[in-house]
Design a protein around this motif. Structure first.
Motif, PDB file in Angstrom:
ATOM      1  N   GLU A  26      37.108  36.251  33.018  1.00  0.00           N
ATOM      2  CA  GLU A  26      37.532  36.402  34.428  1.00  0.00           C
ATOM      3  C   GLU A  26      36.790  37.561  35.098  1.00  0.00           C
ATOM      4  O   GLU A  26      36.292  37.439  36.210  1.00  0.00           O
ATOM      5  CB  GLU A  26      39.048  36.676  34.514  1.00  0.00           C
ATOM      6  CG  GLU A  26      39.940  35.520  34.115  1.00  0.00           C
ATOM      7  CD  GLU A  26      39.982  35.270  32.611  1.00  0.00           C
ATOM      8  OE1 GLU A  26      39.602  36.169  31.810  1.00  0.00           O
ATOM      9  OE2 GLU A  26      40.367  34.148  32.213  1.00  0.00           O
ATOM     10  N   VAL A  39      33.141  36.639  35.655  1.00  0.00           N
ATOM     11  CA  VAL A  39      33.000  35.678  36.761  1.00  0.00           C
ATOM     12  C   VAL A  39      33.146  36.420  38.103  1.00  0.00           C
ATOM     13  O   VAL A  39      32.373  36.204  39.044  1.00  0.00           O
ATOM     14  CB  VAL A  39      34.030  34.521  36.628  1.00  0.00           C
ATOM     15  CG1 VAL A  39      34.082  33.681  37.895  1.00  0.00           C
ATOM     16  CG2 VAL A  39      33.696  33.653  35.416  1.00  0.00           C
ATOM     17  N   ALA A  40      34.116  37.340  38.172  1.00  0.00           N
ATOM     18  CA  ALA A  40      34.327  38.096  39.420  1.00  0.00           C
ATOM     19  C   ALA A  40      33.083  38.919  39.762  1.00  0.00           C
ATOM     20  O   ALA A  40      32.653  38.973  40.928  1.00  0.00           O
ATOM     21  CB  ALA A  40      35.545  39.001  39.268  1.00  0.00           C
ATOM     22  N   LYS A  49      30.019  38.257  38.809  1.00  0.00           N
ATOM     23  CA  LYS A  49      28.946  37.309  39.146  1.00  0.00           C
ATOM     24  C   LYS A  49      29.116  36.811  40.591  1.00  0.00           C
ATOM     25  O   LYS A  49      28.132  36.610  41.306  1.00  0.00           O
ATOM     26  CB  LYS A  49      28.993  36.142  38.146  1.00  0.00           C
ATOM     27  CG  LYS A  49      27.998  35.040  38.382  1.00  0.00           C
ATOM     28  CD  LYS A  49      26.600  35.375  37.878  1.00  0.00           C
ATOM     29  CE  LYS A  49      25.673  34.186  38.111  1.00  0.00           C
ATOM     30  NZ  LYS A  49      24.287  34.464  37.817  1.00  0.00           N
ATOM     31  N   GLU A  50      30.381  36.664  41.038  1.00  0.00           N
ATOM     32  CA  GLU A  50      30.605  36.238  42.425  1.00  0.00           C
ATOM     33  C   GLU A  50      30.102  37.305  43.404  1.00  0.00           C
ATOM     34  O   GLU A  50      29.536  37.006  44.439  1.00  0.00           O
ATOM     35  CB  GLU A  50      32.089  35.949  42.668  1.00  0.00           C
ATOM     36  CG  GLU A  50      32.451  34.538  42.221  1.00  0.00           C
ATOM     37  CD  GLU A  50      33.946  34.279  42.144  1.00  0.00           C
ATOM     38  OE1 GLU A  50      34.740  35.144  42.579  1.00  0.00           O
ATOM     39  OE2 GLU A  50      34.304  33.209  41.615  1.00  0.00           O
ATOM     40  N   GLN A  51      30.283  38.570  43.013  1.00  0.00           N
ATOM     41  CA  GLN A  51      29.798  39.675  43.872  1.00  0.00           C
ATOM     42  C   GLN A  51      28.281  39.814  43.811  1.00  0.00           C
ATOM     43  O   GLN A  51      27.656  40.295  44.746  1.00  0.00           O
ATOM     44  CB  GLN A  51      30.400  41.001  43.396  1.00  0.00           C
ATOM     45  CG  GLN A  51      31.853  41.206  43.747  1.00  0.00           C
ATOM     46  CD  GLN A  51      32.382  42.444  42.998  1.00  0.00           C
ATOM     47  OE1 GLN A  51      31.674  43.428  42.817  1.00  0.00           O
ATOM     48  NE2 GLN A  51      33.619  42.387  42.569  1.00  0.00           N
ATOM     49  N   HIS A  52      27.700  39.431  42.664  1.00  0.00           N
ATOM     50  CA  HIS A  52      26.247  39.596  42.454  1.00  0.00           C
ATOM     51  C   HIS A  52      25.661  38.286  41.935  1.00  0.00           C
ATOM     52  O   HIS A  52      25.248  38.196  40.771  1.00  0.00           O
ATOM     53  CB  HIS A  52      25.972  40.709  41.433  1.00  0.00           C
ATOM     54  CG  HIS A  52      26.618  42.010  41.772  1.00  0.00           C
ATOM     55  ND1 HIS A  52      26.035  42.944  42.602  1.00  0.00           N
ATOM     56  CD2 HIS A  52      27.823  42.528  41.404  1.00  0.00           C
ATOM     57  CE1 HIS A  52      26.849  43.985  42.726  1.00  0.00           C
ATOM     58  NE2 HIS A  52      27.933  43.754  42.007  1.00  0.00           N
ATOM     59  N   PRO A  53      25.621  37.238  42.780  1.00  0.00           N
ATOM     60  CA  PRO A  53      25.197  35.915  42.278  1.00  0.00           C
ATOM     61  C   PRO A  53      23.769  35.896  41.746  1.00  0.00           C
ATOM     62  O   PRO A  53      23.415  35.040  40.931  1.00  0.00           O
ATOM     63  CB  PRO A  53      25.345  35.007  43.502  1.00  0.00           C
ATOM     64  CG  PRO A  53      25.544  35.896  44.672  1.00  0.00           C
ATOM     65  CD  PRO A  53      25.998  37.226  44.195  1.00  0.00           C
TER      66      PRO A  53
END
Ligand code: 13P
Ligand code: SF4
Length: 317
Positions: free
Chosen positions: A182, A185-186, A188-192
């Motif tokens: 989790e 993933v969080a 990665k969402e901020q730093h795609p």
């Protein structure tokens, strides 16, 4: 005293005593900077086997210093803090491991170097995260294997090789086990645009998210040669010091643990997933270790000889 002053005192004393300082990549940055040799567990065991110094000071954890002593019995091997243990090595007690081996006769025993000398003495071939796959693949497909102690690394190798005849010991490293999918993933969402780099001691759900999986040294080498500019680093954050040195133009993001586990460690990485066993060592302890020639690693010769055979079987491969 300033860190630079401790470092100078260590350098001087090392020369006087013809000593060498080996440090793992998970050590504090200032410890890495004063080391004569820096590496992952495989590279450090090779360095320990080759050095001609009289004294080896090991800035790492106990099993690593023990490995140095197994390979260099005539040398004095020192660990600066006796409490520098390892949860993974502790998850495989020699008595229980022997019982497991006796219950499953006809298996070749492969153990990760993250084990005590007593467990190594029960082992046919040691491995590290750098060479575990190669070592398993070097055995005939029908040869039955016991793999210990890290279940995540063992199951990762099983999944790559498709090998069903491999029994995996149920041990884990509390640091790598603490990473949660989790939180990654969080991040990665901020730093795609960031690539995810993970150590194979992480859980399967974490490894499934990774762009690249490898030992500490392999992650470092990958980050230096890859074109990407940003990485999410899913291993002990000590390695980021070298990643940043090799690639000053890139950004490396540490990942906080899913569950807090460590004692408060004074470093620049407040929320990091530090290994408290690695970070227990500091410059002052290294200096005092060398000055008083403490704490010396000793291993009964009978155990050492058997453990040496398992390590040499690995190094010869
Ligand atoms: P490496 O084999 O990558 O050095 O790993 C050692 C270790 O302690 C991992 O947690
Ligand atoms: Fe042991 Fe894990 Fe620390 Fe490595 S990071 S020394 S495996 S507790």
């Amino acid at each position: 005293m300033l860190k630079t002053e401790w470092a100078e005192k260590i350098k001087k004393l090392k020369q006087e005593k013809h000593a060498v300082l080996l440090a793992h990549y998970y050590q504090r940055p200032e410890v890495q900077d004063v080391a004569d040799f820096l590496g992952d567990s495989l590279q450090l065991s090779q360095a320990a086997a080759q050095t001609d110094a009289d004294i080896i000071v090991f800035a790492g954890v106990h099993f690593m210093a023990e490995t140095a002593k197994i390979l260099s019995p005539a040398k004095k091997v020192l660990i600066p803090d006796r409490n520098a243990g390892c949860s993974l090595a502790a998850s495989c007690n020699a008595g229980d491991f022997k019982k497991f081996i006796d219950e499953h006769p006809g298996h070749t025993v492969i153990s990760y170097v993250n084990t005590s000398a007593e467990v190594k003495a029960l082992t046919d071939i040691c491995c590290t995260s750098s060479n575990a796959l190669k070592i398993v693949q070097s055995l005939p497909e029908d040869e039955k294997i016991i793999f210990g102690p890290d279940k995540n690394l063992g199951n990762y190798i099983k999944s790559i090789t498709g090998r069903e005849n491999m029994l995996v010991w149920n041990g884990v490293c509390h640091v790598h086990e603490a990473f949660s999918a989790e939180k990654i993933v969080a991040l990665k969402e901020q730093h795609p645009e960031a690539k995810i780099l993970a150590h194979p001691e992480c859980k399967k759900q974490v490894l499934l998210l990774a762009d690249y999986i490898g030992s500490t040294a392999a992650l470092l080498a990958f980050s230096a040669k890859d074109e990407t500019k940003k990485y999410i680093v899913v291993t002990e954050p000590g390695i980021i010091h070298q990643m940043q040195k090799k690639s000053p133009d890139k950004e490396f993001l540490p990942v906080p643990p899913g569950n807090a586990h460590s004692s408060s460690i004074e470093d620049d990485c407040g929320a990091c997933n530090d290994c408290e066993f690695m970070k227990i060592i500091d410059l002052e302890k290294i200096y005092l270790s060398l000055l008083h020639e403490r704490y010396e690693i000793t291993i009964p010769e009978e155990v050492r000889k058997k453990a040496e055979k398992a390590i040499l079987n690995m190094l010869n491969l």
